[in-house]
Design a protein around this motif. Structure first.
Motif, PDB file in Angstrom:
ATOM      1  N   SER A 106       0.860  -1.182   0.000  1.00  0.00           N
ATOM      2  CA  SER A 106       0.000   0.000   0.000  1.00  0.00           C
ATOM      3  C   SER A 106       0.893   1.228   0.000  1.00  0.00           C
ATOM      4  O   SER A 106       2.007   1.203   0.542  1.00  0.00           O
ATOM      5  CB  SER A 106      -0.891  -0.010   1.249  1.00  0.00           C
ATOM      6  OG  SER A 106      -1.619   1.203   1.377  1.00  0.00           O
ATOM      7  N   ASP A 125      -2.121  -1.837   4.889  1.00  0.00           N
ATOM      8  CA  ASP A 125      -2.568  -0.527   4.414  1.00  0.00           C
ATOM      9  C   ASP A 125      -1.843   0.563   5.186  1.00  0.00           C
ATOM     10  O   ASP A 125      -1.603   0.436   6.397  1.00  0.00           O
ATOM     11  CB  ASP A 125      -4.067  -0.354   4.596  1.00  0.00           C
ATOM     12  CG  ASP A 125      -4.580   0.893   3.889  1.00  0.00           C
ATOM     13  OD1 ASP A 125      -4.432   0.983   2.660  1.00  0.00           O
ATOM     14  OD2 ASP A 125      -5.111   1.785   4.573  1.00  0.00           O
ATOM     15  N   VAL A 126      -1.488   1.630   4.486  1.00  0.00           N
ATOM     16  CA  VAL A 126      -0.924   2.823   5.103  1.00  0.00           C
ATOM     17  C   VAL A 126      -1.669   4.031   4.558  1.00  0.00           C
ATOM     18  O   VAL A 126      -2.030   4.066   3.380  1.00  0.00           O
ATOM     19  CB  VAL A 126       0.600   2.936   4.823  1.00  0.00           C
ATOM     20  CG1 VAL A 126       0.891   3.103   3.339  1.00  0.00           C
ATOM     21  CG2 VAL A 126       1.204   4.080   5.621  1.00  0.00           C
ATOM     22  N   GLU A 127      -1.940   4.983   5.437  1.00  0.00           N
ATOM     23  CA  GLU A 127      -2.683   6.177   5.028  1.00  0.00           C
ATOM     24  C   GLU A 127      -2.118   7.387   5.757  1.00  0.00           C
ATOM     25  O   GLU A 127      -1.791   7.312   6.949  1.00  0.00           O
ATOM     26  CB  GLU A 127      -4.170   6.056   5.391  1.00  0.00           C
ATOM     27  CG  GLU A 127      -4.892   4.878   4.780  1.00  0.00           C
ATOM     28  CD  GLU A 127      -5.204   5.052   3.306  1.00  0.00           C
ATOM     29  OE1 GLU A 127      -5.137   6.207   2.820  1.00  0.00           O
ATOM     30  OE2 GLU A 127      -5.512   4.045   2.653  1.00  0.00           O
ATOM     31  N   THR A 165      -8.319   7.504  10.818  1.00  0.00           N
ATOM     32  CA  THR A 165      -7.319   6.929   9.917  1.00  0.00           C
ATOM     33  C   THR A 165      -6.880   5.560  10.396  1.00  0.00           C
ATOM     34  O   THR A 165      -6.660   4.649   9.597  1.00  0.00           O
ATOM     35  CB  THR A 165      -6.111   7.871   9.789  1.00  0.00           C
ATOM     36  OG1 THR A 165      -6.576   9.187   9.430  1.00  0.00           O
ATOM     37  CG2 THR A 165      -5.149   7.385   8.723  1.00  0.00           C
ATOM     38  N   CYS A 169      -7.361   2.201   8.131  1.00  0.00           N
ATOM     39  CA  CYS A 169      -6.256   1.290   7.800  1.00  0.00           C
ATOM     40  C   CYS A 169      -6.593  -0.144   8.184  1.00  0.00           C
ATOM     41  O   CYS A 169      -6.318  -1.084   7.433  1.00  0.00           O
ATOM     42  CB  CYS A 169      -4.979   1.733   8.504  1.00  0.00           C
ATOM     43  SG  CYS A 169      -4.214   3.202   7.813  1.00  0.00           S
ATOM     44  N   ALA A 222      -0.851   2.863   9.912  1.00  0.00           N
ATOM     45  CA  ALA A 222      -0.776   1.640   9.115  1.00  0.00           C
ATOM     46  C   ALA A 222      -1.318   0.474   9.922  1.00  0.00           C
ATOM     47  O   ALA A 222      -1.340   0.501  11.157  1.00  0.00           O
ATOM     48  CB  ALA A 222       0.669   1.357   8.685  1.00  0.00           C
TER      49      ALA A 222
END
Length: 249
Positions: A106, A125-127, A165, A169, A222
């Motif tokens: 990600s 996932d990372v945001e 967030t 994730c 994440a």
């Protein structure tokens, strides 16, 4: 006389825990690194990297080039020879027989993550932390009622954005682990302290699924999810360009 069942010789708990490697990848790299990684991409990846936004294309090249390097090293093949197969909803897995490596990556802005797990499907996932107003709108529309209400009670907009967030994730990581669509993960109950265990994943598939938050630098959050009941621990590593690339700078 034998003792009760719980008096058996202790077992090292490490032996009962799977290991998931999580690589943290800074995506803003020098020209020589981008060029070297770009040479590893397949024609389709190169076409995507050559889009109208140069900065986005550079980051795309870094992410996909590093993924090729690390996955190929794990499988013992040349990075440029690595081929991908795609699941029904686009989840990439290394093509070929004889391996059970779970792969998920990600990217968000200047940071990417890559999760590798032997013998079980994995999602990562990372945001970058969202704008609080955007976070509140998305949570109210898509998150379970209890999660949205809890976010609304946050002590400040900044805390709301960080908590949102984190939950996003976790949701994305779970969806990726099952190879499903994001809409299938909106109803999952993912609040609470990590690691979490979902006994069932709803429309995504049969559980269980384990989810952990991953510490990453900067204004990012994440998470990693792995399908199956066995606990796992994360081994975090930060990718740095190998010396054979850096020597070209």
């Amino acid at each position: 006389m034998t003792g009760p069942p719980d008096s058996a010789d202790p077992v090292d708990p490490i032996e009962l825990v799977d290991l998931v490697d999580l690589w943290v990848i800074p995506t803003d790299q020098p020209d020589a690194v981008v060029e070297a990684l770009g040479a590893l991409l397949d024609p389709g990846e190169r076409a995507r990297a050559a889009g109208p936004d140069e900065a986005t294309g550079r980051r795309f090249t870094v992410v996909h080039g590093v993924v090729r390097l690390l996955v190929a090293e794990r499988l013992g093949v040349h990075p440029a020879e690595l081929a991908w197969r795609r699941g029904p909803h686009g989840k990439p897995e290394p093509a070929g027989e004889g391996h059970t490596l779970g792969v998920s990556y990600s990217a968000s802005g200047a940071l990417a993550v890559l999760a590798l797990a032997d013998g079980r499907p994995v999602g990562a996932d990372v945001e970058e932390v969202r704008d609080p107003r955007v976070a509140a709108r998305i949570a109210n529309r898509y998150f379970p009622g209890a999660e949205a209400a809890s976010l609304a009670e946050s002590s400040s907009p900044e805390v709301l954005a960080e908590r949102f967030t984190e939950l996003w994730c976790r949701r994305e990581a779970c969806v990726k682990a099952f190879g499903g669509r994001l809409v299938q993960g909106f109803g999952l109950p993912l609040a609470g302290p990590a690691p979490l265990v979902l006994t069932g994943a709803g429309a995504l598939g049969d559980g269980p699924c384990r989810i952990a938050d991953a510490p990453v630098p900067g204004p990012f959050r994440a998470a990693v999810a792995a399908v199956g009941d066995r606990p796992f621990r994360l081994r975090l590593q930060c990718w740095e360009a190998p010396s054979f690339i850096m020597s070209r700078t």
